[in-house]
Design a protein around this motif. Sequence first.
Motif, short mmCIF file in Angstrom:
data_model
loop_
_atom_site.label_atom_id
_atom_site.label_comp_id
_atom_site.label_asym_id
_atom_site.label_seq_id
_atom_site.Cartn_x
_atom_site.Cartn_y
_atom_site.Cartn_z
N MET A 1 -0.93 -24.28 -66.34
CA MET A 1 -0.71 -23.41 -65.22
C MET A 1 0.40 -24.00 -64.36
O MET A 1 0.43 -25.20 -64.09
N LYS A 2 1.28 -23.15 -63.93
CA LYS A 2 2.41 -23.60 -63.12
C LYS A 2 1.99 -23.86 -61.69
O LYS A 2 1.02 -23.27 -61.19
N GLN A 3 2.71 -24.73 -61.04
CA GLN A 3 2.40 -25.08 -59.66
C GLN A 3 2.46 -23.87 -58.74
O GLN A 3 1.67 -23.74 -57.81
N GLU A 4 3.38 -22.94 -59.02
CA GLU A 4 3.48 -21.74 -58.20
C GLU A 4 2.18 -20.93 -58.25
O GLU A 4 1.77 -20.33 -57.26
N GLN A 5 1.56 -20.90 -59.43
CA GLN A 5 0.31 -20.16 -59.58
C GLN A 5 -0.82 -20.84 -58.81
O GLN A 5 -1.64 -20.17 -58.18
N ILE A 6 -0.86 -22.15 -58.86
CA ILE A 6 -1.87 -22.90 -58.11
C ILE A 6 -1.66 -22.69 -56.61
O ILE A 6 -2.62 -22.47 -55.86
N ASP A 7 -0.41 -22.73 -56.19
CA ASP A 7 -0.10 -22.47 -54.78
C ASP A 7 -0.55 -21.07 -54.37
O ASP A 7 -1.06 -20.87 -53.26
N ARG A 8 -0.36 -20.11 -55.26
CA ARG A 8 -0.76 -18.74 -54.96
C ARG A 8 -2.28 -18.63 -54.84
O ARG A 8 -2.80 -17.93 -53.96
N ILE A 9 -3.02 -19.31 -55.71
CA ILE A 9 -4.48 -19.33 -55.61
C ILE A 9 -4.90 -19.85 -54.24
O ILE A 9 -5.75 -19.27 -53.56
N ASN A 10 -4.29 -20.94 -53.83
CA ASN A 10 -4.62 -21.54 -52.53
C ASN A 10 -4.24 -20.61 -51.37
O ASN A 10 -4.98 -20.49 -50.39
N GLU A 11 -3.10 -19.97 -51.50
CA GLU A 11 -2.65 -19.03 -50.47
C GLU A 11 -3.63 -17.87 -50.33
O GLU A 11 -4.00 -17.48 -49.21
N LEU A 12 -4.05 -17.33 -51.46
CA LEU A 12 -5.00 -16.22 -51.42
C LEU A 12 -6.35 -16.66 -50.87
O LEU A 12 -7.00 -15.92 -50.13
N LYS A 34 -9.49 -17.14 -63.18
CA LYS A 34 -9.93 -17.16 -64.59
C LYS A 34 -8.94 -17.94 -65.46
O LYS A 34 -9.34 -18.69 -66.35
N GLN A 35 -7.65 -17.75 -65.20
CA GLN A 35 -6.63 -18.46 -65.96
C GLN A 35 -6.73 -19.97 -65.69
O GLN A 35 -6.63 -20.78 -66.60
N PHE A 36 -6.96 -20.33 -64.42
CA PHE A 36 -7.09 -21.73 -64.06
C PHE A 36 -8.27 -22.38 -64.77
O PHE A 36 -8.16 -23.46 -65.35
N VAL A 37 -9.41 -21.71 -64.74
CA VAL A 37 -10.61 -22.24 -65.39
C VAL A 37 -10.38 -22.37 -66.90
O VAL A 37 -10.76 -23.37 -67.51
N ALA A 38 -9.74 -21.38 -67.51
CA ALA A 38 -9.45 -21.44 -68.94
C ALA A 38 -8.53 -22.61 -69.27
O ALA A 38 -8.74 -23.32 -70.26
N ASP A 39 -7.53 -22.84 -68.43
CA ASP A 39 -6.62 -23.96 -68.64
C ASP A 39 -7.33 -25.30 -68.52
O ASP A 39 -7.12 -26.21 -69.33
N VAL A 40 -8.20 -25.44 -67.53
CA VAL A 40 -8.96 -26.68 -67.35
C VAL A 40 -9.86 -26.90 -68.56
O VAL A 40 -9.93 -28.00 -69.12
#
Length: 74
Positions: A1-12, A34-40
């Motif tokens: 997962m890209k950092q931008e996506q993690i940042d977006r999760i946190n922003e939301l 869901k994507q984050f959990v799948a990646d982990v």
Amino acid sequence: MKQEQIDRINELYRKSKAEGLTEAEKKEQDILRKQFVADVRNNLTAQLDNIDIINADGTIDNLGEKYGKGQKHS
């Protein structure tokens, strides 16, 4: 997962606590989570698949080979 996506999760998350989310944002948040959990889960499975166990008799078992390397774990 890209950092931008993690940042977006946190922003939301922050926005959901402060003012609430629109339906579109809730759907986006759900997809990203869901994507984050799948990646982990995939990263953990890959790490576990590369662990070797030395048995008492001196033989070595690779967890990935023994328990299904590459199989999708639930």
